[in-house]
Design an enzyme around this catalytic site. Sequence first.
Site, mmCIF file in Angstrom:
data_model
loop_
_atom_site.group_PDB
_atom_site.id
_atom_site.type_symbol
_atom_site.label_atom_id
_atom_site.label_comp_id
_atom_site.label_asym_id
_atom_site.label_seq_id
_atom_site.Cartn_x
_atom_site.Cartn_y
_atom_site.Cartn_z
ATOM 1 C CE1 TYR A 1 -2.988 -3.084 0.516
ATOM 2 C CE2 TYR A 1 -3.209 -2.511 2.834
ATOM 3 C CZ TYR A 1 -3.510 -3.346 1.765
ATOM 4 O OH TYR A 1 -4.329 -4.422 1.962
ATOM 5 C CG HIS B 1 -0.798 -8.564 0.168
ATOM 6 N ND1 HIS B 1 -0.395 -7.249 0.141
ATOM 7 C CD2 HIS B 1 -2.150 -8.527 0.073
ATOM 8 C CE1 HIS B 1 -1.453 -6.462 0.050
ATOM 9 N NE2 HIS B 1 -2.533 -7.212 -0.010
#
Length: 238
Positions: free
Chosen positions: A12, A72
């Site tokens: 992010y 992830h």
Amino acid sequence: MGYRHVDTAEHYGNERAVGEGLTRAAVPREEVFLATKIHPVTGGLTYEEVLEEADASMNRLGVDYLDLLYVHWPVGDYEATETLRAFDDLVEDGLVRNVGVSNFDIDLLDEARQALEAPLFAHQVELHPFLPQSRLRADAQTHDYTVVAYSPLARGEALDHPTIRDIAERHDTSPARVCLSWVTSHDNVVAIPKATSRQHLEDNLAASELELDEDDIASIDAIEQRKRFVERDGAPWQ
């Protein structure tokens, strides 16, 4: 406001900002449950890459341990035995408290449990009224881990569904609170909604005060519309 679970990710690009926020907050570090993720592309999931990226994430966040570290995505150079051996070593060294995975299917969850020495603590996955993930929720109950629901408002589209709006009107509350209450009405499930304003943050947190009845939950469960918002090449459901 009372939030104590902070979810971020190396991918992010905001770990440093999150770390600054944690430093400035009046809340002690030990009261915050801090989670981040290692991405197969921007970080890499070989044994050495996991160790290096976990250390880099902690440096960016300004902390000396992580409450939860996720794989992830199970793509790229993800390999259960090698990748999760690094996670086990991070747990053994006290740098990571809990191990999580994200965007896995049932077969990959089974493989991960076999590879891990530490218990699987959480599985983060897209989950909302248009993607209820009943098989994954059942697996979480069977194996006693937490499903962490991202995009629990279906990118805002669930807020306009007639069933959601009708229930919100009956309870004199917002459609967002109805969605979040429905998500967390299921055993072993928590939600991490995105919020872009203080008002939305307050509204999302207030969802914990709303109790839907069995008919409300059954009505949302009966929604037939199906839609997935998060896709990527190599995802296990493709």
